[in-house]
Design an enzyme around this catalytic site. Sequence first.
Site, PDB file in Angstrom:
ATOM      1  N   ASP A  94      46.605  27.408   1.041  1.00 11.72           N
ATOM      2  CA  ASP A  94      47.565  27.945   0.084  1.00 11.72           C
ATOM      3  C   ASP A  94      48.552  26.934  -0.470  1.00 11.72           C
ATOM      4  O   ASP A  94      49.581  27.296  -1.013  1.00 11.72           O
ATOM      5  CB  ASP A  94      48.360  29.048   0.792  1.00 11.72           C
ATOM      6  CG  ASP A  94      48.997  28.544   2.086  1.00 11.72           C
ATOM      7  OD1 ASP A  94      49.131  27.317   2.240  1.00 11.72           O
ATOM      8  OD2 ASP A  94      49.369  29.368   2.941  1.00 11.72           O
ATOM      9  N   GLU A 130      53.267  29.986  -1.600  1.00 13.17           N
ATOM     10  CA  GLU A 130      51.918  30.072  -1.017  1.00 13.17           C
ATOM     11  C   GLU A 130      51.214  31.404  -1.291  1.00 13.17           C
ATOM     12  O   GLU A 130      50.003  31.435  -1.505  1.00 13.17           O
ATOM     13  CB  GLU A 130      51.978  29.812   0.493  1.00 13.17           C
ATOM     14  CG  GLU A 130      52.319  28.378   0.871  1.00 13.17           C
ATOM     15  CD  GLU A 130      53.811  28.083   0.862  1.00 13.17           C
ATOM     16  OE1 GLU A 130      54.623  28.995   0.605  1.00 13.17           O
ATOM     17  OE2 GLU A 130      54.181  26.919   1.110  1.00 13.17           O
ATOM     18  N   HIS A 208      60.167  25.096   8.294  1.00 15.72           N
ATOM     19  CA  HIS A 208      60.131  24.249   7.096  1.00 15.72           C
ATOM     20  C   HIS A 208      59.973  25.007   5.781  1.00 15.72           C
ATOM     21  O   HIS A 208      60.100  24.425   4.716  1.00 15.72           O
ATOM     22  CB  HIS A 208      58.978  23.240   7.187  1.00 15.72           C
ATOM     23  CG  HIS A 208      57.619  23.876   7.029  1.00 15.72           C
ATOM     24  ND1 HIS A 208      56.969  24.485   8.072  1.00 15.72           N
ATOM     25  CD2 HIS A 208      56.808  24.017   5.950  1.00 15.72           C
ATOM     26  CE1 HIS A 208      55.810  24.955   7.647  1.00 15.72           C
ATOM     27  NE2 HIS A 208      55.687  24.697   6.356  1.00 15.72           N
ATOM     28  N   ARG A 210      59.925  26.868   2.274  1.00 11.74           N
ATOM     29  CA  ARG A 210      60.872  26.747   1.152  1.00 11.74           C
ATOM     30  C   ARG A 210      61.838  27.928   1.097  1.00 11.74           C
ATOM     31  O   ARG A 210      63.016  27.761   0.792  1.00 11.74           O
ATOM     32  CB  ARG A 210      60.111  26.639  -0.177  1.00 11.74           C
ATOM     33  CG  ARG A 210      59.628  25.231  -0.430  1.00 11.74           C
ATOM     34  CD  ARG A 210      58.749  25.087  -1.651  1.00 11.74           C
ATOM     35  NE  ARG A 210      58.118  23.770  -1.596  1.00 11.74           N
ATOM     36  CZ  ARG A 210      58.547  22.709  -2.281  1.00 11.74           C
ATOM     37  NH1 ARG A 210      59.557  22.805  -3.098  1.00 11.74           N
ATOM     38  NH2 ARG A 210      57.931  21.544  -2.147  1.00 11.74           N
ATOM     39  N   HIS A 241      60.476  18.718  10.530  1.00  7.42           N
ATOM     40  CA  HIS A 241      59.590  18.540   9.372  1.00  7.42           C
ATOM     41  C   HIS A 241      60.261  17.571   8.393  1.00  7.42           C
ATOM     42  O   HIS A 241      61.476  17.647   8.191  1.00  7.42           O
ATOM     43  CB  HIS A 241      59.355  19.906   8.711  1.00  7.42           C
ATOM     44  CG  HIS A 241      58.255  19.910   7.696  1.00  7.42           C
ATOM     45  ND1 HIS A 241      58.412  19.374   6.441  1.00  7.42           N
ATOM     46  CD2 HIS A 241      56.984  20.374   7.754  1.00  7.42           C
ATOM     47  CE1 HIS A 241      57.270  19.509   5.765  1.00  7.42           C
ATOM     48  NE2 HIS A 241      56.398  20.122   6.543  1.00  7.42           N
TER      49      HIS A 241
HETATM   50  C1  UD1 Z   1      53.909  21.927   2.085  1.00 10.99           C
HETATM   51  C2  UD1 Z   1      53.240  23.187   1.538  1.00 10.99           C
HETATM   52  C3  UD1 Z   1      53.390  24.332   2.523  1.00 10.99           C
HETATM   53  C4  UD1 Z   1      52.911  23.926   3.911  1.00 10.99           C
HETATM   54  C5  UD1 Z   1      53.579  22.632   4.340  1.00 10.99           C
HETATM   55  C6  UD1 Z   1      52.963  22.163   5.619  1.00 10.99           C
HETATM   56  C7  UD1 Z   1      53.281  23.466  -0.905  1.00 10.99           C
HETATM   57  C8  UD1 Z   1      54.043  23.941  -2.066  1.00 10.99           C
HETATM   58  N1  UD1 Z   1      53.886  23.579   0.289  1.00 10.99           N
HETATM   59  O1  UD1 Z   1      55.299  22.172   2.213  1.00 10.99           O
HETATM   60  O2  UD1 Z   1      52.597  25.412   2.090  1.00 10.99           O
HETATM   61  O3  UD1 Z   1      53.245  24.925   4.826  1.00 10.99           O
HETATM   62  O4  UD1 Z   1      53.367  21.626   3.343  1.00 10.99           O
HETATM   63  O5  UD1 Z   1      53.747  21.219   6.261  1.00 10.99           O
HETATM   64  O6  UD1 Z   1      52.178  22.993  -1.048  1.00 10.99           O
HETATM   65  N2  UD1 Z   1      57.662  14.816   3.143  1.00 10.99           N
HETATM   66  C9  UD1 Z   1      57.687  13.531   3.638  1.00 10.99           C
HETATM   67  N3  UD1 Z   1      56.584  13.076   4.315  1.00 10.99           N
HETATM   68  C10 UD1 Z   1      55.486  13.828   4.509  1.00 10.99           C
HETATM   69  C11 UD1 Z   1      55.485  15.151   4.022  1.00 10.99           C
HETATM   70  C12 UD1 Z   1      56.572  15.628   3.328  1.00 10.99           C
HETATM   71  O7  UD1 Z   1      58.649  12.808   3.490  1.00 10.99           O
HETATM   72  O8  UD1 Z   1      54.507  13.342   5.133  1.00 10.99           O
HETATM   73  C13 UD1 Z   1      58.846  15.314   2.409  1.00 10.99           C
HETATM   74  C14 UD1 Z   1      58.931  14.672   1.013  1.00 10.99           C
HETATM   75  O9  UD1 Z   1      60.267  14.444   0.704  1.00 10.99           O
HETATM   76  C15 UD1 Z   1      58.355  15.773   0.137  1.00 10.99           C
HETATM   77  C16 UD1 Z   1      58.884  17.017   0.844  1.00 10.99           C
HETATM   78  O10 UD1 Z   1      58.772  16.715   2.223  1.00 10.99           O
HETATM   79  O11 UD1 Z   1      58.778  15.697  -1.193  1.00 10.99           O
HETATM   80  C17 UD1 Z   1      58.190  18.289   0.499  1.00 10.99           C
HETATM   81  O12 UD1 Z   1      56.782  18.187   0.608  1.00 10.99           O
HETATM   82  P1  UD1 Z   1      55.834  19.339  -0.037  1.00 10.99           P
HETATM   83  O13 UD1 Z   1      54.427  19.016   0.281  1.00 10.99           O
HETATM   84  O14 UD1 Z   1      56.192  19.552  -1.450  1.00 10.99           O
HETATM   85  O15 UD1 Z   1      56.296  20.636   0.670  1.00 10.99           O
HETATM   86  P2  UD1 Z   1      56.372  21.015   2.172  1.00 10.99           P
HETATM   87  O16 UD1 Z   1      57.696  21.599   2.381  1.00 10.99           O
HETATM   88  O17 UD1 Z   1      55.943  19.874   3.034  1.00 10.99           O
HETATM   89  N1  UDP Z   2      51.865  20.348  13.852  1.00  9.75           N
HETATM   90  C1  UDP Z   2      51.788  19.077  14.424  1.00  9.75           C
HETATM   91  N2  UDP Z   2      52.961  18.425  14.691  1.00  9.75           N
HETATM   92  C2  UDP Z   2      54.180  18.960  14.463  1.00  9.75           C
HETATM   93  C3  UDP Z   2      54.246  20.256  13.875  1.00  9.75           C
HETATM   94  C4  UDP Z   2      53.063  20.910  13.584  1.00  9.75           C
HETATM   95  O1  UDP Z   2      50.700  18.560  14.670  1.00  9.75           O
HETATM   96  O2  UDP Z   2      55.193  18.305  14.740  1.00  9.75           O
HETATM   97  C5  UDP Z   2      50.604  21.043  13.515  1.00  9.75           C
HETATM   98  C6  UDP Z   2      50.448  22.422  14.116  1.00  9.75           C
HETATM   99  O3  UDP Z   2      49.819  22.365  15.381  1.00  9.75           O
HETATM  100  C7  UDP Z   2      49.597  23.153  13.084  1.00  9.75           C
HETATM  101  C8  UDP Z   2      49.998  22.489  11.781  1.00  9.75           C
HETATM  102  O4  UDP Z   2      50.614  21.257  12.127  1.00  9.75           O
HETATM  103  O5  UDP Z   2      48.220  22.923  13.269  1.00  9.75           O
HETATM  104  C9  UDP Z   2      50.945  23.407  11.050  1.00  9.75           C
HETATM  105  O6  UDP Z   2      51.548  22.725  10.036  1.00  9.75           O
HETATM  106  P1  UDP Z   2      52.831  23.272   9.273  1.00  9.75           P
HETATM  107  O7  UDP Z   2      53.625  24.147  10.184  1.00  9.75           O
HETATM  108  O8  UDP Z   2      53.458  22.085   8.676  1.00  9.75           O
HETATM  109  O9  UDP Z   2      52.173  24.095   8.086  1.00  9.75           O
HETATM  110  P2  UDP Z   2      51.735  25.623   7.871  1.00  9.75           P
HETATM  111  O10 UDP Z   2      50.710  25.947   8.905  1.00  9.75           O
HETATM  112  O11 UDP Z   2      52.958  26.461   7.950  1.00  9.75           O
HETATM  113  O12 UDP Z   2      51.190  25.620   6.486  1.00  9.75           O
END
Ligand code: UD1
Ligand code: UDP
Length: 364
Positions: A94, A130, A208, A210, A241
């Site tokens: 998603d 999502e 984490h 939004r 996160h």
């Molecule tokens: C995204 C997904 C969410 C998922 C989550 C898993 C979308 C809109 N959201 O949310 O569905 O649950 O990932 O974790 O697709 N960032 C870093 N390093 C990283 C990753 C993220 O610095 O490795 C920071 C950056 O500033 C980035 C921000 O997090 O801009 C947001 O990342 P983004 O992928 O847009 O959204 P998530 O909140 O991570």
């Molecule tokens: N996870 C991980 N390290 C962490 C936090 C989560 O490996 O510090 C793993 C967790 O076991 C799961 C996945 O990341 O498999 C979930 O990711 P997240 O919560 O970021 O995304 P969501 O599932 O909500 O989309």
Amino acid sequence: MKKLLIAFGTRPEIIKLAPVILELRDSYELKLLHTGQHREIADPMLSLFGISPDVDLEIMKTNQDLFSLTSDLLPKLSKVLDEYQPEHVMVQGDTSTSFLTALAAFYKRIPVSHVEAGLRSYDKYSPFPEEMNRRQISQIAQLHFAPTAINRNALVKEGISKEKIFVTGNTVIDALNMIIGSDDFSKSSPSILSEIEKDEKLILLTAHRRENHGAPLIQIFKAVEELLATQPDLKVIFPIHPNPNVKAALDKSRLNNTRMIQTHPMEYLPFLHVLKRADLILTDSGGIQEEATVLGKPVLILRNETERRELIEAGLGEIVGTDISKIVSRSKALLESTINHSTLNIFGDGKAAEKIHEILKDQL
Ligand code: UD1
Ligand code: UDP
């Protein structure tokens, strides 16, 4: 061999697609597309499963918003699809990566399969964005791999052809079993767990989403502060996160207790050790709700709804939202409870990737 492009960009997509990629790699000409939506939390997942993307779009920007993510990614996806000319595209879940890849494939008239199809909260704004991403991918996809019967029925109700929906279980169970069953897992113990005494209770906290940024996250931290103040034998591990909004809310909450162990996002193997040791999970994550079932861990869901109803129906999960008193009272009750939860296979039997392989053989 048929040319199949599999797209991913975030941590959970890589974890959940890894078993599928490993299963399909000898039967298809795979093109692995990493959008780079996540960077430092995604890349260790690739190394863990031994996966090397063919292309990395390096899209991530600090604190990216949905507009820039969308407008930066679409033209790049168009180029990749033109270059590789896949006969089929696969997306998972998603995220923006999965929705935009499905949309780009649709614009090029390339058929799409959707792994983890049919999850619905029925609230457009939660999880945001999502829930809408999922619904739109379902409209685009030709093949729908639904983890559970509830997910299948949701798709049928939306008018998706029954013949194109397949209940496979969730591939996260395959991934978790793969890691927990490995020698590396049994031979290791992360140093963070040495900070937890045998007789101490442990909460694993992750947050984490939004829709929880700002005040709701601050409320979650206030609840944790209250719990720590009243439970002297309690410790909390909180992998932060990297979305900067999470740390910003933590700072604003002024939570200051040495029994709140803050850490960088953890790699998957040590994270699963912590999940296994935990007495209680507080989370707004999707994947962690699924993983908790295999380890028989109670979960308080820090959201106003869940698209993983199976967890609630099985009695292992409860929705508490971000209300401080609810989080505190339900956490206390669960920490004091002597019920030993057994492991559940409500999200699959760990053979989802094999099933997907069989279905693709027949359908493609
Ligand atoms: C995204 C997904 C969410 C998922 C989550 C898993 C979308 C809109 N959201 O949310 O569905 O649950 O990932 O974790 O697709 N960032 C870093 N390093 C990283 C990753 C993220 O610095 O490795 C920071 C950056 O500033 C980035 C921000 O997090 O801009 C947001 O990342 P983004 O992928 O847009 O959204 P998530 O909140 O991570
Ligand atoms: N996870 C991980 N390290 C962490 C936090 C989560 O490996 O510090 C793993 C967790 O076991 C799961 C996945 O990341 O498999 C979930 O990711 P997240 O919560 O970021 O995304 P969501 O599932 O909500 O989309």
